[in-house]
Motif scaffolding. Structure first.
Motif, short mmCIF file in Angstrom:
data_model
loop_
_atom_site.label_atom_id
_atom_site.label_comp_id
_atom_site.label_asym_id
_atom_site.label_seq_id
_atom_site.Cartn_x
_atom_site.Cartn_y
_atom_site.Cartn_z
N TYR A 35 0.77 -1.14 -0.24
CA TYR A 35 -0.16 0.09 -0.17
C TYR A 35 0.94 1.13 -0.10
O TYR A 35 1.99 1.28 0.71
CB TYR A 35 -0.97 0.10 1.29
N GLN A 37 0.89 5.25 1.23
CA GLN A 37 0.25 6.12 2.07
C GLN A 37 0.56 7.42 1.81
O GLN A 37 1.72 7.65 2.05
CB GLN A 37 -0.11 5.91 3.44
N GLY A 40 -2.33 13.26 0.75
CA GLY A 40 -3.55 13.70 -0.05
C GLY A 40 -4.21 12.76 -0.28
O GLY A 40 -5.62 12.94 -0.55
N GLN A 41 -3.84 11.65 -0.74
CA GLN A 41 -4.77 10.35 -1.23
C GLN A 41 -4.96 8.99 -0.09
O GLN A 41 -5.89 8.38 -0.38
CB GLN A 41 -4.01 9.70 -2.42
N GLY A 42 -4.44 9.33 1.17
CA GLY A 42 -4.65 8.48 2.11
C GLY A 42 -4.09 7.05 1.71
O GLY A 42 -2.87 7.18 1.18
N LEU A 43 -4.66 6.01 2.25
CA LEU A 43 -4.19 4.51 1.98
C LEU A 43 -4.41 4.15 0.50
O LEU A 43 -5.65 3.99 0.37
CB LEU A 43 -4.50 3.76 2.85
N PHE A 45 -4.29 0.90 -2.31
CA PHE A 45 -3.53 -0.32 -2.66
C PHE A 45 -2.82 -0.53 -3.86
O PHE A 45 -3.10 0.18 -4.86
CB PHE A 45 -4.93 -1.38 -2.86
N GLY A 58 -3.71 -2.60 -7.90
CA GLY A 58 -4.30 -1.21 -8.00
C GLY A 58 -3.98 -0.41 -9.01
O GLY A 58 -3.34 -0.91 -10.27
N ASN A 59 -4.61 0.74 -9.14
CA ASN A 59 -4.59 1.69 -10.21
C ASN A 59 -3.40 2.42 -10.23
O ASN A 59 -3.29 3.76 -9.96
CB ASN A 59 -5.63 2.50 -10.21
N LEU A 88 4.70 7.01 2.44
CA LEU A 88 4.78 5.79 3.31
C LEU A 88 4.62 4.43 2.64
O LEU A 88 3.32 4.56 2.05
CB LEU A 88 4.18 5.90 4.63
N LEU A 90 3.60 0.71 2.70
CA LEU A 90 3.30 -0.39 3.91
C LEU A 90 3.16 -1.45 3.26
O LEU A 90 2.42 -1.70 2.23
CB LEU A 90 1.89 0.04 4.53
N PHE A 105 0.19 -5.38 9.26
CA PHE A 105 1.04 -4.61 8.68
C PHE A 105 2.36 -4.16 9.24
O PHE A 105 2.54 -4.36 10.55
CB PHE A 105 0.21 -2.97 8.53
N GLY A 106 3.30 -3.90 8.40
CA GLY A 106 4.72 -3.48 8.85
C GLY A 106 4.53 -2.11 9.21
O GLY A 106 3.49 -1.36 9.25
N PRO A 107 5.74 -1.58 9.90
CA PRO A 107 5.90 -0.28 9.99
C PRO A 107 5.97 0.86 8.98
O PRO A 107 5.87 2.02 9.09
CB PRO A 107 7.11 -0.24 10.86
N GLU B 42 3.60 3.80 13.08
CA GLU B 42 3.32 2.32 12.98
C GLU B 42 2.40 1.83 11.94
O GLU B 42 1.84 2.80 11.28
CB GLU B 42 2.63 2.03 14.38
N GLY B 43 2.43 0.64 11.40
CA GLY B 43 1.47 0.34 10.41
C GLY B 43 0.10 0.07 11.06
O GLY B 43 0.03 0.17 12.10
N PRO B 44 -0.98 0.27 9.91
CA PRO B 44 -2.38 -0.01 10.74
C PRO B 44 -2.49 -1.19 11.31
O PRO B 44 -1.83 -2.17 11.06
CB PRO B 44 -3.08 0.03 9.15
N LYS B 100 -9.30 -6.20 -4.27
CA LYS B 100 -8.66 -5.45 -3.59
C LYS B 100 -9.22 -4.32 -2.70
O LYS B 100 -10.34 -3.97 -2.84
CB LYS B 100 -8.03 -4.37 -4.80
N LYS B 105 -9.88 7.99 3.58
CA LYS B 105 -8.80 8.76 3.91
C LYS B 105 -8.58 8.94 5.39
O LYS B 105 -7.64 9.63 5.72
CB LYS B 105 -8.75 10.33 3.09
#
Lengths: 114, 113
Positions: A35, A37, A40-43, A45, A58-59, A88, A90, A105-107, B42-44, B100, B105
Protein backbone atom coordinates in the motif's frame (compact mmCIF):
# COMPACT_ATOMS: atom_id res chain seq x y z
CA UNK A 1 6.36 -14.59 16.68
CA UNK A 2 8.12 -11.81 14.77
CA UNK A 3 5.91 -9.30 13.00
CA UNK A 4 6.09 -8.01 9.47
CA UNK A 5 9.43 -6.38 8.79
CA UNK A 6 10.17 -3.82 6.12
CA UNK A 7 13.54 -2.60 4.98
CA UNK A 8 14.79 0.01 4.75
CA UNK A 9 12.70 2.12 7.11
CA UNK A 10 13.75 5.40 5.50
CA UNK A 11 15.01 6.16 2.03
CA UNK A 12 15.92 9.32 0.16
CA UNK A 13 16.20 9.23 -3.61
CA UNK A 14 16.27 11.75 -6.43
CA UNK A 15 13.94 12.02 -9.39
CA UNK A 16 14.63 9.54 -12.14
CA UNK A 17 16.23 6.97 -9.87
CA UNK A 18 14.73 3.62 -9.04
CA UNK A 19 14.13 2.03 -5.67
CA UNK A 20 13.50 -1.45 -4.28
CA UNK A 21 11.69 -1.98 -1.00
CA UNK A 22 11.62 -5.25 0.86
CA UNK A 23 9.00 -6.94 3.01
CA UNK A 24 9.32 -10.07 5.14
CA UNK A 25 5.93 -11.43 6.18
CA UNK A 26 5.06 -13.17 9.40
CA UNK A 27 6.30 -16.74 9.37
CA UNK A 28 3.71 -18.98 7.73
CA UNK A 29 1.90 -16.15 5.97
CA UNK A 30 1.74 -16.61 2.23
CA UNK A 31 -0.07 -13.46 1.18
CA UNK A 32 1.65 -10.09 0.95
CA UNK A 33 0.02 -6.82 -0.04
CA UNK A 34 1.54 -3.41 -0.64
CA UNK A 35 0.00 0.00 0.00
CA UNK A 36 0.99 3.61 -0.53
CA UNK A 37 0.03 6.21 2.04
CA UNK A 38 0.16 9.92 1.24
CA UNK A 39 -1.45 12.88 3.02
CA UNK A 40 -3.56 13.75 -0.01
CA UNK A 41 -4.71 10.33 -1.18
CA UNK A 42 -4.71 8.36 2.04
CA UNK A 43 -4.04 4.63 1.84
CA UNK A 44 -4.05 3.17 -1.66
CA UNK A 45 -3.69 -0.48 -2.61
CA UNK A 46 -0.76 -1.29 -4.87
CA UNK A 47 -0.77 -5.06 -5.30
CA UNK A 48 -1.29 -8.40 -3.62
CA UNK A 49 0.84 -11.49 -4.00
CA UNK A 50 0.02 -15.01 -2.98
CA UNK A 51 2.27 -18.00 -3.62
CA UNK A 52 4.50 -15.92 -5.90
CA UNK A 53 1.55 -14.84 -8.09
CA UNK A 54 0.06 -11.39 -8.32
CA UNK A 55 -3.63 -11.74 -7.46
CA UNK A 56 -4.76 -8.14 -7.41
CA UNK A 57 -3.39 -4.88 -8.70
CA UNK A 58 -4.32 -1.30 -7.89
CA UNK A 59 -4.48 1.68 -10.21
CA UNK A 60 -0.82 2.59 -10.34
CA UNK A 61 1.36 3.10 -13.42
CA UNK A 62 3.66 0.40 -14.70
CA UNK A 63 6.60 2.06 -12.96
CA UNK A 64 5.39 0.28 -9.85
CA UNK A 65 6.09 -3.42 -9.86
CA UNK A 66 6.51 -6.17 -7.37
CA UNK A 67 7.33 -9.78 -6.90
CA UNK A 68 7.16 -12.49 -4.30
CA UNK A 69 9.71 -15.17 -3.65
CA UNK A 70 9.23 -18.81 -2.73
CA UNK A 71 9.83 -17.99 0.96
CA UNK A 72 6.93 -15.45 0.73
CA UNK A 73 9.24 -12.47 1.07
CA UNK A 74 8.24 -9.70 -1.30
CA UNK A 75 9.90 -6.78 -3.00
CA UNK A 76 8.42 -3.70 -4.55
CA UNK A 77 10.21 -1.68 -7.21
CA UNK A 78 9.53 1.84 -8.40
CA UNK A 79 11.40 2.98 -11.48
CA UNK A 80 11.94 6.51 -12.78
CA UNK A 81 10.97 8.08 -9.48
CA UNK A 82 8.81 11.18 -9.45
CA UNK A 83 8.35 13.74 -6.67
CA UNK A 84 4.81 12.46 -6.19
CA UNK A 85 6.11 9.03 -5.26
CA UNK A 86 7.18 10.39 -1.89
CA UNK A 87 5.07 8.42 0.54
CA UNK A 88 4.94 5.81 3.26
CA UNK A 89 4.92 2.37 1.66
CA UNK A 90 3.26 -0.27 3.79
CA UNK A 91 3.38 -4.00 3.45
CA UNK A 92 0.87 -6.36 5.03
CA UNK A 93 0.81 -10.12 5.33
CA UNK A 94 -1.92 -12.64 5.97
CA UNK A 95 -2.30 -16.40 6.08
CA UNK A 96 -4.52 -16.71 3.05
CA UNK A 97 -5.19 -14.84 -0.14
CA UNK A 98 -7.71 -12.04 -0.24
CA UNK A 99 -8.77 -9.58 2.41
CA UNK A 100 -11.39 -11.58 4.23
CA UNK A 101 -8.85 -12.58 6.83
CA UNK A 102 -6.80 -10.41 9.11
CA UNK A 103 -3.87 -8.57 7.62
CA UNK A 104 -0.86 -7.62 9.71
CA UNK A 105 0.96 -4.48 8.67
CA UNK A 106 4.62 -3.65 8.92
CA UNK A 107 5.85 -0.23 10.11
CA UNK A 108 6.40 0.98 6.54
CA UNK A 109 9.22 2.45 4.50
CA UNK A 110 9.25 6.23 4.29
CA UNK A 111 10.42 7.19 0.79
CA UNK A 112 11.38 10.77 0.04
CA UNK A 113 12.03 11.76 -3.57
CA UNK A 114 14.00 14.99 -4.05
CA UNK B 1 -13.48 9.07 -7.92
CA UNK B 2 -13.44 8.25 -4.23
CA UNK B 3 -15.38 5.06 -3.66
CA UNK B 4 -14.96 5.08 0.11
CA UNK B 5 -15.40 8.35 1.94
CA UNK B 6 -14.76 9.36 5.49
CA UNK B 7 -16.14 12.84 5.54
CA UNK B 8 -14.88 13.83 8.98
CA UNK B 9 -11.11 14.33 8.99
CA UNK B 10 -11.12 14.59 12.76
CA UNK B 11 -13.25 13.86 15.81
CA UNK B 12 -12.73 14.79 19.44
CA UNK B 13 -14.57 13.09 22.33
CA UNK B 14 -14.31 12.91 26.10
CA UNK B 15 -12.99 9.81 27.82
CA UNK B 16 -15.83 7.46 28.73
CA UNK B 17 -18.19 8.77 26.06
CA UNK B 18 -19.09 7.14 22.77
CA UNK B 19 -17.03 7.73 19.62
CA UNK B 20 -18.85 7.32 16.33
CA UNK B 21 -16.81 7.22 13.15
CA UNK B 22 -18.63 7.23 9.84
CA UNK B 23 -17.87 5.88 6.41
CA UNK B 24 -19.82 6.04 3.13
CA UNK B 25 -19.24 4.03 -0.01
CA UNK B 26 -20.49 4.34 -3.56
CA UNK B 27 -19.65 0.99 -5.15
CA UNK B 28 -22.57 -1.40 -4.71
CA UNK B 29 -20.26 -4.34 -5.41
CA UNK B 30 -18.54 -3.86 -2.05
CA UNK B 31 -19.67 -6.58 0.31
CA UNK B 32 -16.93 -6.76 2.90
CA UNK B 33 -15.85 -3.89 5.12
CA UNK B 34 -13.03 -3.41 7.59
CA UNK B 35 -11.83 -0.84 10.08
CA UNK B 36 -8.18 -0.26 10.84
CA UNK B 37 -6.52 1.88 13.49
CA UNK B 38 -3.19 3.59 12.94
CA UNK B 39 -0.84 5.18 15.43
CA UNK B 40 1.92 7.52 14.22
CA UNK B 41 5.05 5.73 13.01
CA UNK B 42 3.28 2.36 13.04
CA UNK B 43 1.46 0.32 10.44
CA UNK B 44 -2.35 0.06 10.60
CA UNK B 45 -3.85 -2.52 12.94
CA UNK B 46 -6.97 -4.46 12.05
CA UNK B 47 -9.88 -3.67 14.35
CA UNK B 48 -13.08 -5.24 13.15
CA UNK B 49 -14.81 -6.31 9.96
CA UNK B 50 -18.31 -6.94 8.70
CA UNK B 51 -19.79 -8.84 5.82
CA UNK B 52 -22.77 -7.49 3.92
CA UNK B 53 -24.88 -10.41 5.11
CA UNK B 54 -24.82 -8.81 8.56
CA UNK B 55 -25.83 -5.39 9.75
CA UNK B 56 -23.88 -5.41 13.01
CA UNK B 57 -20.69 -6.91 14.35
CA UNK B 58 -19.38 -6.48 17.86
CA UNK B 59 -15.99 -7.06 19.44
CA UNK B 60 -15.58 -5.79 22.97
CA UNK B 61 -15.81 -2.01 22.99
CA UNK B 62 -15.99 -1.86 19.19
CA UNK B 63 -19.17 -2.27 17.16
CA UNK B 64 -19.55 -1.80 13.44
CA UNK B 65 -22.95 -1.11 11.91
CA UNK B 66 -23.71 -1.54 8.23
CA UNK B 67 -26.63 0.09 6.43
CA UNK B 68 -26.55 -1.36 2.92
CA UNK B 69 -29.43 0.67 1.56
CA UNK B 70 -27.68 3.90 2.58
CA UNK B 71 -24.24 2.53 1.66
CA UNK B 72 -23.07 3.63 5.07
CA UNK B 73 -21.16 2.07 7.90
CA UNK B 74 -20.14 3.33 11.27
CA UNK B 75 -17.75 2.31 14.00
CA UNK B 76 -18.84 2.83 17.59
CA UNK B 77 -16.33 2.80 20.42
CA UNK B 78 -17.84 2.59 23.88
CA UNK B 79 -16.48 3.70 26.25
CA UNK B 80 -13.76 5.72 24.55
CA UNK B 81 -10.32 5.68 26.14
CA UNK B 82 -7.31 7.99 25.63
CA UNK B 83 -5.43 5.04 24.10
CA UNK B 84 -8.01 4.98 21.33
CA UNK B 85 -6.60 8.25 20.00
CA UNK B 86 -5.40 7.34 16.51
CA UNK B 87 -6.34 7.61 12.85
CA UNK B 88 -9.14 5.23 11.86
CA UNK B 89 -9.45 3.95 8.31
CA UNK B 90 -12.49 2.37 6.78
CA UNK B 91 -11.86 -0.08 3.91
CA UNK B 92 -14.06 -2.02 1.51
CA UNK B 93 -13.67 -5.01 -0.74
CA UNK B 94 -15.84 -6.87 -3.23
CA UNK B 95 -16.47 -10.60 -3.73
CA UNK B 96 -16.45 -11.40 -0.06
CA UNK B 97 -13.08 -9.78 0.53
CA UNK B 98 -11.17 -11.35 -2.33
CA UNK B 99 -10.94 -8.13 -4.33
CA UNK B 100 -8.50 -5.31 -3.63
CA UNK B 101 -9.11 -3.12 -0.59
CA UNK B 102 -10.26 0.44 -1.15
CA UNK B 103 -9.60 2.76 1.78
CA UNK B 104 -11.11 5.97 2.99
CA UNK B 105 -8.76 8.83 3.85
CA UNK B 106 -9.11 8.31 7.56
CA UNK B 107 -10.54 10.09 10.59
CA UNK B 108 -8.26 11.27 13.36
CA UNK B 109 -9.86 10.48 16.71
CA UNK B 110 -8.73 12.31 19.83
CA UNK B 111 -10.03 11.08 23.16
CA UNK B 112 -9.52 13.69 25.86
CA UNK B 113 -8.97 12.58 29.49
Amino acid sequence: KAGVTQTPRYLIKTRGQQVTLSCSPISGHRSVSWYQQTPGQGLQFLFEYFSETQRNKGNFPGRFSGRQFSNSRSEMNVSTLELGDSALYLCASSLRAGFGNEQFFGPGTRLTVL
Amino acid sequence: DQQVKQNSPSLSVQEGRISILNCDYTNSMFDYFLWYKKYPAEGPTFLISISSIKDKNEDGRFTVFLNKSAKHLSLHIVPSQPGDSAVYFCAASAKGGSEKLVFGKGTKLTVNP
